[in-house]
Design an enzyme around this catalytic site. Structure first.
Site, PDB file in Angstrom:
ATOM      1  N   THR A  39      95.692  38.560  57.125  1.00  0.00           N
ATOM      2  CA  THR A  39      96.165  39.327  55.959  1.00  0.00           C
ATOM      3  C   THR A  39      97.211  40.327  56.428  1.00  0.00           C
ATOM      4  O   THR A  39      96.949  41.146  57.302  1.00  0.00           O
ATOM      5  CB  THR A  39      95.015  40.087  55.286  1.00  0.00           C
ATOM      6  OG1 THR A  39      94.400  40.952  56.239  1.00  0.00           O
ATOM      7  CG2 THR A  39      94.001  39.147  54.679  1.00  0.00           C
ATOM      8  N   GLU A  92      95.933  44.067  51.270  1.00  0.00           N
ATOM      9  CA  GLU A  92      96.074  43.064  52.330  1.00  0.00           C
ATOM     10  C   GLU A  92      96.412  41.715  51.713  1.00  0.00           C
ATOM     11  O   GLU A  92      95.681  41.214  50.857  1.00  0.00           O
ATOM     12  CB  GLU A  92      94.756  42.928  53.098  1.00  0.00           C
ATOM     13  CG  GLU A  92      94.289  44.239  53.704  1.00  0.00           C
ATOM     14  CD  GLU A  92      93.162  44.044  54.699  1.00  0.00           C
ATOM     15  OE1 GLU A  92      92.938  42.898  55.143  1.00  0.00           O
ATOM     16  OE2 GLU A  92      92.501  45.046  55.017  1.00  0.00           O
TER      17      GLU A  92
HETATM   18  P1  ADP Z   1      95.797  43.030  60.967  1.00  0.00           P
HETATM   19  O1  ADP Z   1      94.442  43.632  61.053  1.00  0.00           O
HETATM   20  O2  ADP Z   1      96.822  43.711  61.852  1.00  0.00           O
HETATM   21  O3  ADP Z   1      96.275  42.932  59.542  1.00  0.00           O
HETATM   22  P2  ADP Z   1      95.283  40.152  60.863  1.00  0.00           P
HETATM   23  O4  ADP Z   1      94.323  39.418  61.755  1.00  0.00           O
HETATM   24  O5  ADP Z   1      94.879  40.344  59.432  1.00  0.00           O
HETATM   25  O6  ADP Z   1      95.634  41.530  61.567  1.00  0.00           O
HETATM   26  O7  ADP Z   1      96.667  39.373  60.945  1.00  0.00           O
HETATM   27  C1  ADP Z   1      97.710  39.783  60.111  1.00  0.00           C
HETATM   28  C2  ADP Z   1      99.087  39.434  60.658  1.00  0.00           C
HETATM   29  O8  ADP Z   1      99.206  38.025  60.866  1.00  0.00           O
HETATM   30  C3  ADP Z   1     100.164  39.779  59.654  1.00  0.00           C
HETATM   31  O9  ADP Z   1     100.572  41.122  59.774  1.00  0.00           O
HETATM   32  C4  ADP Z   1     101.279  38.806  60.005  1.00  0.00           C
HETATM   33  O10 ADP Z   1     102.154  39.368  60.960  1.00  0.00           O
HETATM   34  C5  ADP Z   1     100.531  37.615  60.614  1.00  0.00           C
HETATM   35  N1  ADP Z   1     100.424  36.423  59.730  1.00  0.00           N
HETATM   36  C6  ADP Z   1     100.626  35.146  60.164  1.00  0.00           C
HETATM   37  N2  ADP Z   1     100.446  34.267  59.172  1.00  0.00           N
HETATM   38  C7  ADP Z   1     100.123  34.980  58.056  1.00  0.00           C
HETATM   39  C8  ADP Z   1      99.823  34.606  56.704  1.00  0.00           C
HETATM   40  N3  ADP Z   1      99.817  33.310  56.306  1.00  0.00           N
HETATM   41  N4  ADP Z   1      99.526  35.598  55.817  1.00  0.00           N
HETATM   42  C9  ADP Z   1      99.533  36.896  56.231  1.00  0.00           C
HETATM   43  N5  ADP Z   1      99.800  37.300  57.489  1.00  0.00           N
HETATM   44  C10 ADP Z   1     100.096  36.371  58.422  1.00  0.00           C
HETATM   45 MG    MG Z   2      95.092  42.108  58.011  1.00  0.00          MG
END
Ligand code: ADP
Ligand code: MG
Length: 160
Positions: A39, A92
């Site tokens: 997300t 998110e």
């Molecule tokens: P965080 O806790 O930093 O949000 P996540 O595990 O939720 O980490 O991963 C989010 C990140 O993954 C996003 O900020 C983006 O850079 C990347 N990402 C890759 N593919 C997607 C997708 N389909 N939708 C949203 N984010 C994605």
């Molecule tokens: Mg996230």
């Protein structure tokens, strides 16, 4: 069954469409990527703006990122942020597309088109994942409708 019940109105209805944008922020890395549902977090100030208009819950709509012209379907979780003792909310966005790279700090543009369901607490991870898969199906179906397709043309989704 749940999906048929939750398609919602044929036309986006107030407060939708709701437009949100900002550079992708870092979240808590709570493993959403490992579950296959990363997300992208909108910045705190953008999430606070939305609190005047929407409640916590799961929403669907369209999204675009950075200089990419492509517009993708998305599901957005709008919820309380435990880090701030649940006093502020986070937005998110899971974009329904398989990206090869992360896009932290890139501009994320979102049009929220409708509501799917309230936030729920899950005792099992499998139940959570099953529901997110239903949310994604619901979003894809809802967005096929002509009045929702039209939102893809909105200039707010275009790169600068
Ligand atoms: P965080 O806790 O930093 O949000 P996540 O595990 O939720 O980490 O991963 C989010 C990140 O993954 C996003 O900020 C983006 O850079 C990347 N990402 C890759 N593919 C997607 C997708 N389909 N939708 C949203 N984010 C994605
Ligand atoms: Mg996230």
């Amino acid at each position: 069954m749940r999906i048929a019940e939750q398609l919602g109105p044929e036309t986006p209805t107030s407060p939708f469409p709701l437009k949100l944008a900002g550079p992708v922020a870092h979240g808590f890395k709570r493993g959403s990527k490992e579950l296959g549902i990363p997300t992208a977090n909108l910045p705190e100030c953008t999430a606070q703006q939305a609190s005047a208009t929407i409640d916590t819950g799961i929403y669907y709509g369209w999204a675009s990122v950075g200089s990419d012209e492509q517009i993708y379907p998305m599901v957005m979780s709008y919820g309380w942020n435990p880090y701030y003792k649940n006093t502020i909310r986070t937005a998110e966005v899971h974009i329904i597309h398989d990206f090869k790279h992360d896009f932290y700090n890139e501009q994320l543009r979102v049009i929220v088109a409708g509501f799917i369901r309230p936030e729920l607490n899950y005792s099992s991870l499998d139940d959570l994942i099953a529901d997110i898969k239903l949310d994604i199906e619901c979003a894809e179906l809802s967005l096929q409708r002509p009045e929702y397709q039209k939102l893809k043309l909105d200039t707010s989704l275009k790169p600068e």
